[in-house]
Design a protein around this motif. Structure first.
Motif, PDB file in Angstrom:
ATOM      1  N   LYS A  62      10.450  13.889 -26.563  1.00 24.54           N
ATOM      2  CA  LYS A  62       9.189  14.017 -27.306  1.00 24.54           C
ATOM      3  C   LYS A  62       8.466  12.672 -27.392  1.00 24.54           C
ATOM      4  O   LYS A  62       7.328  12.601 -27.854  1.00 24.54           O
ATOM      5  CB  LYS A  62       9.475  14.510 -28.739  1.00 24.54           C
ATOM      6  CG  LYS A  62      10.141  15.867 -28.810  1.00 24.54           C
ATOM      7  CD  LYS A  62       9.097  16.982 -28.895  1.00 24.54           C
ATOM      8  CE  LYS A  62       9.727  18.357 -28.995  1.00 24.54           C
ATOM      9  NZ  LYS A  62      10.383  18.779 -27.731  1.00 24.54           N
ATOM     10  N   LYS A  63       9.142  11.615 -26.942  1.00 22.62           N
ATOM     11  CA  LYS A  63       8.552  10.281 -27.097  1.00 22.62           C
ATOM     12  C   LYS A  63       7.264  10.157 -26.294  1.00 22.62           C
ATOM     13  O   LYS A  63       7.150  10.684 -25.195  1.00 22.62           O
ATOM     14  CB  LYS A  63       9.551   9.215 -26.625  1.00 22.62           C
ATOM     15  CG  LYS A  63      10.677   8.994 -27.597  1.00 22.62           C
ATOM     16  CD  LYS A  63      11.568   7.868 -27.080  1.00 22.62           C
ATOM     17  CE  LYS A  63      12.864   7.814 -27.873  1.00 22.62           C
ATOM     18  NZ  LYS A  63      13.957   7.223 -27.118  1.00 22.62           N
ATOM     19  N   LYS A  64       6.335   9.392 -26.863  1.00 18.21           N
ATOM     20  CA  LYS A  64       5.035   9.235 -26.210  1.00 18.21           C
ATOM     21  C   LYS A  64       5.181   8.600 -24.837  1.00 18.21           C
ATOM     22  O   LYS A  64       4.569   9.032 -23.861  1.00 18.21           O
ATOM     23  CB  LYS A  64       4.151   8.346 -27.098  1.00 18.21           C
ATOM     24  CG  LYS A  64       2.905   9.082 -27.582  1.00 18.21           C
ATOM     25  CD  LYS A  64       1.968   8.127 -28.254  1.00 18.21           C
ATOM     26  CE  LYS A  64       0.782   8.919 -28.806  1.00 18.21           C
ATOM     27  NZ  LYS A  64       0.052   8.146 -29.774  1.00 18.21           N
ATOM     28  N   ARG A  65       6.010   7.569 -24.809  1.00 24.19           N
ATOM     29  CA  ARG A  65       6.180   6.842 -23.545  1.00 24.19           C
ATOM     30  C   ARG A  65       6.758   7.749 -22.462  1.00 24.19           C
ATOM     31  O   ARG A  65       6.333   7.732 -21.314  1.00 24.19           O
ATOM     32  CB  ARG A  65       7.082   5.628 -23.767  1.00 24.19           C
ATOM     33  CG  ARG A  65       6.448   4.374 -23.207  1.00 24.19           C
ATOM     34  CD  ARG A  65       7.353   3.184 -23.447  1.00 24.19           C
ATOM     35  NE  ARG A  65       8.095   2.854 -22.233  1.00 24.19           N
ATOM     36  CZ  ARG A  65       9.094   1.986 -22.220  1.00 24.19           C
ATOM     37  NH1 ARG A  65       9.476   1.392 -23.339  1.00 24.19           N
ATOM     38  NH2 ARG A  65       9.707   1.712 -21.093  1.00 24.19           N
ATOM     39  N   SER A  66       7.727   8.535 -22.876  1.00 27.08           N
ATOM     40  CA  SER A  66       8.340   9.452 -21.921  1.00 27.08           C
ATOM     41  C   SER A  66       7.322  10.463 -21.430  1.00 27.08           C
ATOM     42  O   SER A  66       7.293  10.814 -20.246  1.00 27.08           O
ATOM     43  CB  SER A  66       9.507  10.198 -22.567  1.00 27.08           C
ATOM     44  OG  SER A  66      10.437   9.285 -23.044  1.00 27.08           O
ATOM     45  N   GLN A  67       6.485  10.926 -22.343  1.00 31.04           N
ATOM     46  CA  GLN A  67       5.476  11.916 -21.954  1.00 31.04           C
ATOM     47  C   GLN A  67       4.503  11.324 -20.932  1.00 31.04           C
ATOM     48  O   GLN A  67       4.110  11.991 -19.982  1.00 31.04           O
ATOM     49  CB  GLN A  67       4.714  12.410 -23.205  1.00 31.04           C
ATOM     50  CG  GLN A  67       5.544  13.347 -24.089  1.00 31.04           C
ATOM     51  CD  GLN A  67       6.072  14.562 -23.331  1.00 31.04           C
ATOM     52  OE1 GLN A  67       5.325  15.201 -22.591  1.00 31.04           O
ATOM     53  NE2 GLN A  67       7.353  14.847 -23.472  1.00 31.04           N
ATOM     54  N   ALA A  68       4.142  10.078 -21.146  1.00 35.30           N
ATOM     55  CA  ALA A  68       3.225   9.415 -20.208  1.00 35.30           C
ATOM     56  C   ALA A  68       3.895   9.273 -18.832  1.00 35.30           C
ATOM     57  O   ALA A  68       3.282   9.548 -17.791  1.00 35.30           O
ATOM     58  CB  ALA A  68       2.835   8.042 -20.745  1.00 35.30           C
ATOM     59  N   GLU A  69       5.162   8.880 -18.875  1.00 40.80           N
ATOM     60  CA  GLU A  69       5.896   8.744 -17.613  1.00 40.80           C
ATOM     61  C   GLU A  69       5.985  10.078 -16.893  1.00 40.80           C
ATOM     62  O   GLU A  69       5.820  10.169 -15.680  1.00 40.80           O
ATOM     63  CB  GLU A  69       7.332   8.252 -17.889  1.00 40.80           C
ATOM     64  CG  GLU A  69       7.499   6.757 -17.869  1.00 40.80           C
ATOM     65  CD  GLU A  69       8.976   6.388 -18.054  1.00 40.80           C
ATOM     66  OE1 GLU A  69       9.756   6.603 -17.113  1.00 40.80           O
ATOM     67  OE2 GLU A  69       9.325   5.922 -19.164  1.00 40.80           O
ATOM     68  N   LEU A  70       6.266  11.096 -17.690  1.00 40.36           N
ATOM     69  CA  LEU A  70       6.409  12.445 -17.139  1.00 40.36           C
ATOM     70  C   LEU A  70       5.125  12.871 -16.426  1.00 40.36           C
ATOM     71  O   LEU A  70       5.154  13.401 -15.311  1.00 40.36           O
ATOM     72  CB  LEU A  70       6.759  13.422 -18.268  1.00 40.36           C
ATOM     73  CG  LEU A  70       6.969  14.877 -17.885  1.00 40.36           C
ATOM     74  CD1 LEU A  70       8.151  15.020 -16.932  1.00 40.36           C
ATOM     75  CD2 LEU A  70       7.207  15.744 -19.122  1.00 40.36           C
ATOM     76  N   ALA A  71       4.006  12.596 -17.082  1.00 37.29           N
ATOM     77  CA  ALA A  71       2.706  12.969 -16.494  1.00 37.29           C
ATOM     78  C   ALA A  71       2.534  12.271 -15.148  1.00 37.29           C
ATOM     79  O   ALA A  71       2.054  12.869 -14.172  1.00 37.29           O
ATOM     80  CB  ALA A  71       1.584  12.599 -17.455  1.00 37.29           C
TER      81      ALA A  71
END
Lengths: 309, 545
Positions: free
Chosen positions: B51-60
């Motif tokens: 759920k982390k923001k950084r992870s979400q950005a990486e995922l995108a």
């Protein structure tokens, strides 16, 4: 002598057959033999000098199993890590049941080791009649080198990475062949019973191979089952001759003489039995073969024991 | 020691090493589409649940890469590949600061306390007298083995230390043992999770550790890691690998090894031969033996929950809890011979023993040309992944044997094995979990002392044959004294007492920890083996005639 030439060690029927098979390929083949060869083997160069033989990087060893260690030790003085040694020796040595490749590992610097097995017979191989053989090694490079050296449209080579399994399978087939000779010579063993015995024997041997740390499937393949099937037709296989002689009441010494060639399995069976016992493997067939060899039971009693499985 | 080892010039060389690694990985990678797809697949899988923001950005970012990959031209893909590889390799490559190194080796004893406890270090640094006191660590960590021979080999080739692994303290303790014995420092790959602690991270970075991110599972990352390690070896950087892959959960020395990184030993050797200047690689097996283990409680619990694999990276064990680390350090400082690091016989990358001159020896002691093992049928030096993988498996077998032979039996192991035996006799035929529920079993001091002595004598016999080593404190002493040694080692560190004196008897309080400490003797057949399967080779279901 080119580095890719092939050296064969051992001037008995197996060694000569391997040399003949190798000489059909493009590489130069050398044969080292202590015996005085009666005639030249066409296409094969003879040597009596191990140092000269060691110029070949691929060595096929076919000496009697009881000489494996001394030959390996002597040969080891001339080899280094670049040699490939593949043996066609049936047998497991000592109470610890060392495989021949283990002996070469202990006595030489060679690490790329392999073994030959399967139903092919020396005379078929020498004459170039179609047959099949197994080569096993933990190194793909060894398998490739042997295929390059021996494979032809008359010799089909199967490969396996289970070196230990093939070595154990070959040795166990030697033991079981005595049982086949024995059963065949008995009037009270019908073909149906013989087939049942062989199937059970294969099962039992595969379990022993597993206990030895190898793959049971190796025994179900050409190096185990395949090799054993050949024993049914090979009436002159020394183990079969020995079993047959014992079935007709001959003493072990006489049976040995009838077999003519040394039968490694005679000494091996008690050691296999001890191994199977220590590993809690059920072994009625091997027990029966033990009884055949030590004469501790009447043949008819053994047949009944085999029948009960 | 004099700073001649290559690691002292790491900072001048760093960019060259990184560049060489990037170059190698990119040229290795034949199918750029596959490599990128594989990375995108694994990274998407890893990042999705977060759920982390950084992870979400990486995922995108990974998703967009994944979508556009098939439309990219080969040069475009190559460019992305290179950028990605550069990021990873830069992340992996560490630092080595000679000033930090020299400081550390002087204050390492204090460091062991302070290292994982950022709060206490500055205080200690303000009180140099306390530091001096702590320098007595030298007699707490004992180094055994032929270090003179290793020093000689370090000058002739690259040393790869391959010790057993049971604690996060291992790399520090081992680093200290190298310094104590005058051996050059070694670079090593440490789990990225260990870099989250600011103080530990600072020292690890500056001592030449490189980062291994175990969360990244795809081939491209593994290739970056292996290539970096290979480049380091080729350049003569002595290295440290833990072939167990992770801390041994059960407390036993490793019997199965992962030799992913150690496999680069052969590759670097072959590359050196091909470049015309042979640089030998020597593997040095070693055991790290603790009287008590920092993370014993978590490790054995993890082992018992059979979650060993799932929790490959434990984030919340004792090494991340300050109070535990301090308690552990205090304990260590009060015990003589609390840690024994023992070096075994060095081996070449093919598992052959080597002599003092670095020559490979066969099983009969003949000198063998090392390069012959990598020559093909035509006699040429060759790279052969299949062949080298087999050599590496054989090396692993040799290491397992070396671990067993060089295991140093401590009082805690001996006493725990004796207690566990008594427990098993109390409940014959009980399974492991029943045994572990048998709390507070009491046995007389005499009984325990007798059992300990019996076991010690069995170990002595094994030691005579070179199959194990007894800690010095166990050699000429009574059973009662050995029990007392173990009790004083256990006391005050583990949260609950392991064994406790009560009247004229000893009460076994914590069977789990007893199991942990006794497991060390499993390979020698002198401890209960919970993993031993009943032999069942018989096939079932076969009709009997």
């Amino acid at each position: 002598m080119t580095p890719t030439s092939i050296g064969v060690l051992g001037g008995g029927p197996w060694g000569l057959a391997l040399a003949r098979a190798a000489s059909r390929g493009p590489s130069v083949t050398w044969l080292h033999s202590r015996r005085q060869q009666d005639a030249d083997v066409p296409g094969v160069r003879l040597t009596r000098d191990l140092a000269e033989l060691a110029n070949c990087r691929l060595l096929l060893v076919a000496v009697p199993s009881n000489l494996a260690r001394s030959v390996a030790r002597e040969l080891g003085d001339h080899l280094d890590g670049s040699h490939i040694v593949v043996h066609g020796i049936r047998g497991l040595s000592g109470p610890e049941l060392s495989t021949v490749s283990q002996i070469f590992r202990e006595e030489t610097p060679v690490r790329r080791l392999g073994a030959l097995g399967g139903p092919v017979q020396a005379d078929e191989l020498a004459a170039g009649r179609p047959s099949a053989m197994v080569v096993a090694s933990e190194f793909a490079e060894v398998i490739a080198a042997v295929c390059d050296a021996l494979q032809s449209d008359r010799l089909q080579l199967e490969s396996s990475r289970d070196l230990r399994g093939l070595e154990w399978a070959s040795a166990l087939v030697g033991c079981l062949s005595i049982g086949i000779g024995f059963a065949q010579a008995r009037g009270d063993v019908s073909p149906g019973l013989l087939a049942a015995l062989i199937s059970r024997a294969v099962d039992e041997a595969a379990t022993i191979v597993t206990a030895a740390g190898a793959d049971e499937n190796t025994f179900y393949g050409l190096g185990g089952y395949g090799d054993l099937l050949a024993s049914m037709a090979l009436t002159d296989r020394p183990e079969v001759v020995l079993g047959r002689a014992l079935a007709t009441g001959a003493k072990l010494e006489d049976a040995r003489k009838q077999a003519r060639l040394r039968v490694e399995a005679i000494d091996l069976v008690p050691r296999i039995l001890a191994f199977a016992k220590a590993h809690e493997v059920r072994r009625p067939i091997f027990d029966a073969i033990g009884a055949i060899l030590d004469g501790s039971s009447e043949p008819s009693v053994i047949v009944r024991a085999l029948f009960r499985g | 020691m004099s700073p001649t080892a290559p690691i002292f010039h790491f900072n001048q060389e760093r960019s060259m090493l990184v560049e060489q690694t990037i170059e190698r990985v990119c040229s290795h990678t034949r199918d750029s589409l596959h490599a990128l797809n594989d990375a995108a697949y694994w990274e998407t899988r890893r990042l999705e649940p977060s759920k982390k923001k950084r992870s979400q950005a990486e995922l995108a970012e990974w998703r967009s890469l994944s979508r556009s990959l098939s439309r990219m031209s080969e040069p475009e893909r190559r460019e992305r590949l290179r950028a990605l590889v550069a990021t990873y390799v830069n992340d992996i490559a560490g630092n080595f600061d000679p000033r930090v190194y020299s400081l550390t080796t002087r204050i390492l004893p204090a460091l062991v306390t302070g290292l994982l406890a950022p709060g206490s270090l500055p205080k200690k640094l303000r009180h140099p007298l306390e530091l001096l006191e702590l320098e007595a660590l030298a007699d707490k960590v004992i180094v055994e083995g032929d270090t003179e021979r290793l020093k000689g080999l370090a000058k002739q080739g690259t040393l790869v230390f391959v010790p057993t692994h049971s604690s996060n303290m291992d790399s520090l303790v081992f680093g200290f043992a190298l310094e104590l014995s005058g051996l050059p420092p070694a670079t090593y790959g440490a789990g990225k999770n260990l870099f989250t602690n600011p103080v530990l991270s600072f020292f690890m970075q500056n001592l030449g550790a490189y980062k291994v991110d175990r969360r990244l599972r795809f081939e491209l990352y593994k290739d970056c890691l292996k290539s970096y390690s290979c480049v380091l070896l080729e350049r003569g950087y002595h290295s440290l690998f833990f072939p167990g892959g992770t801390r041994a959960r059960s407390g036993a020395v490793e019997s199965k090894l992962k030799l992913g990184l150690a496999g680069t030993g052969i590759e670097s050797y072959v590359r050196s031969l091909k470049s015309g200047t042979e640089r030998k690689v020597f593997f040095v097996p070693a055991t790290i033996n603790y009287l008590i283990t920092l993370e014993a409680e978590t490790l054995i619990a993890d082992y018992l929950s059979e979650a060993g694999k799932a929790r490959y990276i434990i984030e919340d064990d004792e090494s991340s809890r300050l109070s535990r680390v301090i308690a552990f350090a205090r304990k260590i400082f009060t015990m003589r011979g609390a840690v024994v690091v023992r070096f075994g016989t060095p081996l070449d990358p093919f598992g052959n023993a080597v002599d003092s001159d670095g020559h490979s020896l066969d099983a009969r002691g003949r000198t063998v040309e090392t390069s012959s093992f990598v020559r093909n049928v035509a006699g040429e030096v060759s790279v052969d992944a299949d062949r080298d993988a087999q050599y590496t498996r054989e090396l692993a077998q040799r290491l397992v044997v070396a671990y067993k032979k060089n295991t140093v039996v401590m009082a805690t192991n001996l006493v725990a094995a004796s207690c566990f035996e008594a427990l098993r006799q109390q409940a014959p035929g009980a399974d492991l979990f029943t045994l572990l529920r048998l709390r507070d079993h009491k046995l007389s001091r005499d009984d325990l002392a007798r059992r300990v002595l019996e076991r010690r004598d069995a170990l002595r016999l094994l030691e005579k044959n070179g199959e194990v080593v007894l800690a010095a404190q166990l050699r000429e002493t009574s059973g009662g004294d050995i029990v007392a040694q173990a009790m004083s080692a256990f006391a005050g560190y583990h949260t609950a007492p392991v064994i406790e004196a009560q009247g004229d008897g000893i009460v076994l309080r914590d069977p789990k920890l007893l199991l942990y400490y006794q497991n060390r003797l499993i390979p020698h057949g002198l401890a209960f083996d919970p993993d031993a399967r009943p032999r069942k080779l018989e096939k079932t279901g076969r009709a009997v005639a």
